[in-house]
Scaffold this motif. Structure first.
Motif, PDB file in Angstrom:
ATOM      1  N   GLY A 198       0.314   9.428 -27.200  1.00 42.92           N
ATOM      2  CA  GLY A 198       0.279   8.084 -27.755  1.00 42.92           C
ATOM      3  C   GLY A 198      -0.587   7.094 -27.013  1.00 42.92           C
ATOM      4  N   VAL A 199      -1.373   7.535 -26.043  1.00 43.85           N
ATOM      5  CA  VAL A 199      -2.164   6.611 -25.230  1.00 43.85           C
ATOM      6  C   VAL A 199      -3.218   5.881 -26.071  1.00 43.85           C
ATOM      7  CG1 VAL A 199      -3.836   6.457 -23.338  1.00 43.85           C
ATOM      8  CG2 VAL A 199      -1.727   7.722 -23.028  1.00 43.85           C
ATOM      9  N   ALA A 200      -3.872   6.567 -26.990  1.00 44.17           N
ATOM     10  CA  ALA A 200      -4.894   5.913 -27.815  1.00 44.17           C
ATOM     11  C   ALA A 200      -4.275   4.779 -28.629  1.00 44.17           C
ATOM     12  CB  ALA A 200      -5.578   6.925 -28.725  1.00 44.17           C
ATOM     13  N   PHE A 201      -3.113   5.015 -29.218  1.00 43.80           N
ATOM     14  CA  PHE A 201      -2.419   3.981 -29.988  1.00 43.80           C
ATOM     15  C   PHE A 201      -2.004   2.820 -29.084  1.00 43.80           C
ATOM     16  CE2 PHE A 201       1.563   2.186 -31.650  1.00 43.80           C
ATOM     17  CZ  PHE A 201       1.100   1.679 -32.861  1.00 43.80           C
ATOM     18  N   LYS A 202      -1.459   3.143 -27.914  1.00 38.32           N
ATOM     19  CA  LYS A 202      -1.037   2.115 -26.968  1.00 38.32           C
ATOM     20  C   LYS A 202      -2.224   1.285 -26.487  1.00 38.32           C
ATOM     21  CE  LYS A 202       3.033   4.440 -25.094  1.00 38.32           C
ATOM     22  NZ  LYS A 202       3.622   4.998 -23.864  1.00 38.32           N
ATOM     23  N   ARG A 203      -3.385   1.935 -26.308  1.00 37.39           N
ATOM     24  CA  ARG A 203      -4.578   1.193 -25.903  1.00 37.39           C
ATOM     25  C   ARG A 203      -4.992   0.218 -26.996  1.00 37.39           C
ATOM     26  NH1 ARG A 203      -8.873   5.007 -22.716  1.00 37.39           N
ATOM     27  NH2 ARG A 203      -9.656   3.005 -21.986  1.00 37.39           N
ATOM     28  N   GLY A 204      -4.833   0.623 -28.250  1.00 33.87           N
ATOM     29  CA  GLY A 204      -5.151  -0.274 -29.362  1.00 33.87           C
ATOM     30  C   GLY A 204      -4.242  -1.491 -29.375  1.00 33.87           C
ATOM     31  N   ILE A 205      -2.947  -1.289 -29.200  1.00 31.37           N
ATOM     32  CA  ILE A 205      -1.996  -2.407 -29.151  1.00 31.37           C
ATOM     33  C   ILE A 205      -2.294  -3.288 -27.938  1.00 31.37           C
ATOM     34  CG2 ILE A 205       0.441  -3.056 -28.938  1.00 31.37           C
ATOM     35  CD1 ILE A 205      -0.288  -1.796 -31.644  1.00 31.37           C
ATOM     36  N   ALA A 206      -2.579  -2.664 -26.798  1.00 28.19           N
ATOM     37  CA  ALA A 206      -2.910  -3.418 -25.580  1.00 28.19           C
ATOM     38  C   ALA A 206      -4.160  -4.260 -25.795  1.00 28.19           C
ATOM     39  CB  ALA A 206      -3.110  -2.458 -24.408  1.00 28.19           C
ATOM     40  N   TRP A 207      -5.126  -3.738 -26.548  1.00 31.78           N
ATOM     41  CA  TRP A 207      -6.355  -4.493 -26.822  1.00 31.78           C
ATOM     42  C   TRP A 207      -6.028  -5.773 -27.588  1.00 31.78           C
ATOM     43  CZ3 TRP A 207      -8.934  -6.116 -31.194  1.00 31.78           C
ATOM     44  CH2 TRP A 207     -10.218  -6.596 -30.992  1.00 31.78           C
ATOM     45  N   PHE A 208      -5.148  -5.691 -28.576  1.00 33.56           N
ATOM     46  CA  PHE A 208      -4.755  -6.890 -29.335  1.00 33.56           C
ATOM     47  C   PHE A 208      -4.036  -7.900 -28.442  1.00 33.56           C
ATOM     48  CE2 PHE A 208      -5.331  -4.146 -33.088  1.00 33.56           C
ATOM     49  CZ  PHE A 208      -6.120  -4.992 -33.860  1.00 33.56           C
ATOM     50  N   ILE A 209      -3.160  -7.423 -27.569  1.00 37.19           N
ATOM     51  CA  ILE A 209      -2.455  -8.306 -26.644  1.00 37.19           C
ATOM     52  C   ILE A 209      -3.451  -8.989 -25.711  1.00 37.19           C
ATOM     53  CG2 ILE A 209      -0.825  -8.367 -24.699  1.00 37.19           C
ATOM     54  CD1 ILE A 209       0.643  -5.999 -26.157  1.00 37.19           C
ATOM     55  N   ASP A 210      -4.369  -8.206 -25.141  1.00 34.94           N
ATOM     56  CA  ASP A 210      -5.368  -8.756 -24.224  1.00 34.94           C
ATOM     57  C   ASP A 210      -6.268  -9.764 -24.925  1.00 34.94           C
ATOM     58  OD1 ASP A 210      -4.409  -7.231 -22.094  1.00 34.94           O
ATOM     59  OD2 ASP A 210      -5.752  -5.561 -22.559  1.00 34.94           O
ATOM     60  N   THR A 211      -6.650  -9.465 -26.156  1.00 39.08           N
ATOM     61  CA  THR A 211      -7.492 -10.396 -26.905  1.00 39.08           C
ATOM     62  C   THR A 211      -6.758 -11.709 -27.143  1.00 39.08           C
ATOM     63  OG1 THR A 211      -8.686  -8.564 -27.943  1.00 39.08           O
ATOM     64  CG2 THR A 211      -8.823 -10.706 -29.035  1.00 39.08           C
ATOM     65  N   ALA A 212      -5.476 -11.652 -27.446  1.00 38.18           N
ATOM     66  CA  ALA A 212      -4.679 -12.870 -27.639  1.00 38.18           C
ATOM     67  C   ALA A 212      -4.612 -13.685 -26.346  1.00 38.18           C
ATOM     68  CB  ALA A 212      -3.279 -12.509 -28.116  1.00 38.18           C
ATOM     69  N   VAL A 213      -4.454 -13.006 -25.209  1.00 38.00           N
ATOM     70  CA  VAL A 213      -4.420 -13.702 -23.918  1.00 38.00           C
ATOM     71  C   VAL A 213      -5.771 -14.368 -23.640  1.00 38.00           C
ATOM     72  CG1 VAL A 213      -4.242 -13.380 -21.407  1.00 38.00           C
ATOM     73  CG2 VAL A 213      -2.615 -12.247 -22.933  1.00 38.00           C
ATOM     74  N   ILE A 214      -6.851 -13.648 -23.909  1.00 40.53           N
ATOM     75  CA  ILE A 214      -8.195 -14.186 -23.666  1.00 40.53           C
ATOM     76  C   ILE A 214      -8.443 -15.402 -24.553  1.00 40.53           C
ATOM     77  CG2 ILE A 214     -10.667 -13.686 -23.869  1.00 40.53           C
ATOM     78  CD1 ILE A 214      -9.865 -10.741 -23.080  1.00 40.53           C
ATOM     79  N   ILE A 215      -8.031 -15.333 -25.802  1.00 40.61           N
ATOM     80  CA  ILE A 215      -8.175 -16.482 -26.707  1.00 40.61           C
ATOM     81  C   ILE A 215      -7.343 -17.658 -26.204  1.00 40.61           C
ATOM     82  CG2 ILE A 215      -7.599 -17.328 -29.026  1.00 40.61           C
ATOM     83  CD1 ILE A 215      -8.447 -14.529 -30.057  1.00 40.61           C
ATOM     84  N   ALA A 216      -6.123 -17.382 -25.736  1.00 41.13           N
ATOM     85  CA  ALA A 216      -5.246 -18.435 -25.225  1.00 41.13           C
ATOM     86  C   ALA A 216      -5.835 -19.126 -23.991  1.00 41.13           C
ATOM     87  CB  ALA A 216      -3.864 -17.868 -24.909  1.00 41.13           C
TER      88      ALA A 216
END
Length: 147
Positions: free
Chosen positions: A21-39
Motif C-alpha cells: 500500500g505504499v504507492a497509495f499512501k504516498r498519493g494521500i501524503a502528497w495531497f496532505i503535503d500540498t494542503a500544508v504548502i498551500i496553507a
C-alpha cells in the motif's frame, strides 16, 4: 536476489509488508503535503505587496523548502508521517540533509513535466518496491513504518 546496494533494503518478496500500500499512501501524503504548502503559501502571498502576483513562485519555493526540511528532519514529510511511511536510502538508512535536498530536487524536476509525472506514478505502481522516478535514480524507497 538483488545486487548491492539494494540488498540492504527489505526484500519485496519475503518482506512484502514493508511495501504493501505504499504507492497509495504516498498519493494521500502528497495531497496532505500540498494542503500544508498551500496553507503556508497563501498567507505569505496575501500579506506582501506583490505577493498575490507571485503565488506560483511562492508555492514552488515554499514547497521545495517544506519537503527538503521535513525529509531531512525525519526522512518523511508531514503527510508521509501521517500515513506511516518514510524514505530510506539504498542502505536502509534515513535520508540526511544532502540526500533530502537531491530527492526534493528530483521530485521538483519530475513535477515540472507531465510526462515525467506520469512515468513516476506508473513506476510507483508497477515496480516491486513502489519506487518513483527519483527513487530509482537515487536508490531510495518509501517503506511502511514498523508497528
Amino acid at each position: 536476489m538483488y545486487s548491492e546496494p539494494l540488498s540492504h533494503l527489505p526484500d519485496p518478496i519475503r518482506q512484502a509488508e514493508f511495501y504493501d500500500g505504499v504507492a497509495f499512501k504516498r498519493g494521500i501524503a502528497w495531497f496532505i503535503d500540498t494542503a500544508v504548502i498551500i496553507a503556508i503559501t497563501l498567507p505569505l502571498a496575501l500579506f506582501t505587496i506583490i505577493g498575490i502576483f507571485m503565488i506560483p513562485v511562492y508555492f514552488i519555493v515554499v514547497g521545495f523548502l517544506y519537503r527538503w526540511f521535513t525529509i531531512s528532519g525525519g526522512s518523511a514529510t508531514w503527510g508521509m508521517r501521517l500515513m506511516a511511511i518514510e524514505l530510506r536510502d539504498a542502505y536502509g538508512r534515513r535520508l540526511n540533509g544532502q540526500q533530502a535536498f537531491f530527492h526534493t530536487l528530483g521530485y521538483s524536476v519530475t513535477m515540472s513535466t507531465v510526462v515525467l509525472q506520469i512515468a513516476s506514478i506508473v513506476m510507483m505502481l508497477i515496480s516491486e518496491r513502489g519506487q518513483s522516478l527519483t527513487d530509482m535514480v537515487m536508490g531510495t524507497t518509501a517503506l511502511n513504518l514498523r508497528a
